[in-house]
Enzyme design. Structure first.
Site, PDB file in Angstrom:
ATOM      1  CG  HIS A   1      -2.477  -1.737  83.504  1.00  0.00           C
ATOM      2  ND1 HIS A   1      -1.804  -2.872  83.872  1.00  0.00           N
ATOM      3  CD2 HIS A   1      -2.479  -1.739  82.160  1.00  0.00           C
ATOM      4  CE1 HIS A   1      -1.430  -3.516  82.792  1.00  0.00           C
ATOM      5  NE2 HIS A   1      -1.834  -2.857  81.745  1.00  0.00           N
TER       6      HIS A   1
ATOM      7  CB  CYS B   1      -4.009   9.758  94.595  1.00  0.00           C
ATOM      8  SG  CYS B   1      -3.225   8.328  95.339  1.00  0.00           S
TER       9      CYS B   1
ATOM     10  CD  GLU C   1      -1.481   1.608  97.218  1.00  0.00           C
ATOM     11  OE1 GLU C   1      -2.291   1.756  96.291  1.00  0.00           O
ATOM     12  OE2 GLU C   1      -0.250   1.632  97.041  1.00  0.00           O
TER      13      GLU C   1
ATOM     14  CG  ASP D   1      -4.143  -1.243  94.962  1.00  0.00           C
ATOM     15  OD1 ASP D   1      -4.523  -2.297  94.423  1.00  0.00           O
ATOM     16  OD2 ASP D   1      -3.248  -0.525  94.485  1.00  0.00           O
TER      17      ASP D   1
HETATM   18  C1  PEP Z   1      -4.805   3.306  94.155  1.00  0.00           C
HETATM   19  O1  PEP Z   1      -4.546   2.149  94.443  1.00  0.00           O
HETATM   20  O2  PEP Z   1      -5.850   3.884  94.474  1.00  0.00           O
HETATM   21  C2  PEP Z   1      -3.856   4.102  93.334  1.00  0.00           C
HETATM   22  C3  PEP Z   1      -4.039   5.384  93.138  1.00  0.00           C
HETATM   23  O3  PEP Z   1      -2.790   3.461  92.791  1.00  0.00           O
HETATM   24  P1  PEP Z   1      -2.887   2.480  91.528  1.00  0.00           P
HETATM   25  O4  PEP Z   1      -4.226   2.670  90.890  1.00  0.00           O
HETATM   26  O5  PEP Z   1      -1.765   2.845  90.633  1.00  0.00           O
HETATM   27  O6  PEP Z   1      -2.712   1.127  92.156  1.00  0.00           O
HETATM   28 MG    MG Z   2      -2.567   1.365  94.262  1.00  0.00          MG
END
Ligand code: PEP
Ligand code: MG
Length: 461
Positions: free
Chosen positions: A67, A380, A309, A333
């Site tokens: 994050h 995404c 994911e 993920d």
């Molecule tokens: C991912 O896991 O690719 C995603 C877009 O969600 P996050 O990065 O918030 O886990």
């Molecule tokens: Mg994710």
């Protein structure tokens, strides 16, 4: 306490630095242009940082898709994350270069190095300015295949920025940051006004609101989570929501109420199987019924999506597709779980390889499953905004949209506009035949340089 581990580490770190005699400035007080070198950044830090005065950023903690890494790219400033021991090596007043393109930090650079980077900086600025000329135009291949380019956001403050980069909607609103930046759980009304604002701001474009993805590196004291030995495999995402339906229902109600004001979609994170979607949808139906009985208006045809994911979701994406209107692939993920490599651990960052054959094959099969039932598929995760992956993703055939850090949109658009689906399909076929990550990486770089020489130079101009 475990959930507050990062905060405690930050305090310990600050105390030690103070004892050693280093100055400890408050982030909010930064009044002149600086490069910020820090252990980590919390969601509340991000809110108070005076962005215009932060020219670059480097942290000790995190990988590109942790994050902290995601925050850093959302800030839109050159940044490098996950460099161990950085704060002990750099002192206030040192001259530092942050090379966000190559992931380098150069301390007290030589005259030649400084000169080299100044030229690079000017060239990079020119390249970025050229890209912005096309922001009003769609991403469309030479053989007329249109891909929607959407933005990932962590807070509604980012909506103004994403318009500047030509986003055609929001493909992922990570709602957990709304919770992380407040002391208490936001009420249904707090959530509703935040969502309504986002929906109205982005209209007429659509917004995908992801339900809470708490767990792993994001903990909420009021959810009592976190005494877990293995939080990445624990009560995370939809699992947490199904275990704490009150919070989930609050969120769903707020999203449904906001759905009246534009094109809103709901997306569930960290899905492992179709059963979880059936459970979540059943709660959603209960909320809809309750709202109808109370005559609270909402869009009854709101679309539902699942993030793909986890390896099990990828393998059974055909079953998942039966329960949802669309899927969006969370490669951040998916890579972590498929390769068994912690996405936040800088010690194994070298093993976190997006272009491992297992990842490419898995993407191929998810796309095939979506195509078989004619449902929309989006990406995404960070791969969606990585121009190295653009041709490969196009070549998978039926991509509806790519959602990414808005700053990447003009770059990805430029690649799409110079590509054809015919060539992309051929390229993807060849890539899928390769046997190792190294072979794939070399092939990707060589072929992309050949096809798009101006965009894949070491110093793009
Ligand atoms: C991912 O896991 O690719 C995603 C877009 O969600 P996050 O990065 O918030 O886990
Ligand atoms: Mg994710």
């Amino acid at each position: 306490m475990k959930g507050k581990k990062d905060d405690l580490e930050l305090i310990v770190h600050g105390v030690i630095r103070n004892l050693l005699g280093y100055s400890q400035n408050a982030l909010a007080d930064i009044q002149k242009p600086v490069i910020l070198i820090t252990h980590t950044l919390s969601p509340s830090d991000i809110i108070i940082i005076p962005r215009q005065n932060v020219l670059g950023l480097a942290t000790e903690v995190g990988g590109k898709t942790s994050h902290v890494g995601i925050f850093a790219s959302a800030l839109g400033i050159p940044s490098v994350v996950g460099i161990k021991g950085l704060t002990a090596k750099i002192n206030t007043g040192d001259q530092v270069i942050v090379d966000g393109t190559n992931g380098h930090i150069i301390t007290n650079p030589s005259k030649e190095s400084l000169k080299h980077y100044k030229v690079k900086q000017v060239e990079h600025k020119k390249y970025e300015e050229k890209l912005l000329v096309n922001i009003e135009k769609p991403a469309i291949t030479s053989d007329n295949f249109r891909v929607k380019l959407l933005a990932n956001i962590e807070s509604t403050h980012e909506i103004k920025v994403l318009k500047k980069y030509g986003a055609e909607g929001i493909g992922l609103y990570r709602t957990e940051f709304l919770y992380l930046s407040s002391q208490n759980s936001p009420s249904e009304n707090d959530l509703y006004s935040n969502f309504k604002h986002a929906v109205q701001e982005i209209a007429p474009h659509s917004i995908v609101i992801r339900t809470l993805d708490i767990g792993m590196d994001k903990h909420l004291a009021f959810l009592g989570s976190s005494d877990e030995e293995n939080p990445a495999l624990g009560l995370r995402g939809i699992r947490m929501s199904l275990a704490n339906p009150d919070h989930f229902i609050n969120q769903i109600r707020a999203i449904l109420r906001a759905s009246l004001y534009g094109n809103v979609k709901i997306m569930y994170p960290m899905i492992s199987d179709a059963q979880e979607i059936i459970q979540a949808n059943s709660l959603l139906e209960d909320v809809k019924e309750e709202m109808k009985s109370k005559k609270i208006p909402f869009n009854e045809n709101i679309q539902i999506g699942a993030m793909i994911e986890t390896p099990s979701a990828a393998l059974c994406s055909d079953q998942i597709l039966k329960e949802v209107d669309f899927i969006s692939i969370g490669t951040n993920d998916l890579i972590q779980y498929l390769l068994a490599v912690d996405r936040m651990n800088e010690q194994v960052a070298h093993l976190y390889q997006p272009y491992n054959p297992a990842i490419l094959r898995t993407l191929r099969s998810i796309f095939d499953n979506a195509q078989a039932v004619g449902k929309k598929v989006s990406v995404c995760g960070e791969i969606g905004g990585d121009t190295l992956a653009t041709l490969f993703l196009l070549g998978l055939g039926n991509i509806d949209s790519l959602s990414m850090d808005p700053h990447s949109i003009p770059h990805v658009k430029k690649i799409i506009n110079q590509s054809s689906i015919k060539d992309a399909k051929q390229f993807t076929k060849q890539l899928l035949k390769l046997n190792s990550t190294d072979e794939i990486n070399c092939f990707l770089i060589d072929e992309m340089r050949k096809r798009y020489p101006l965009d894949f130079q070491e110093n793009p101009i």
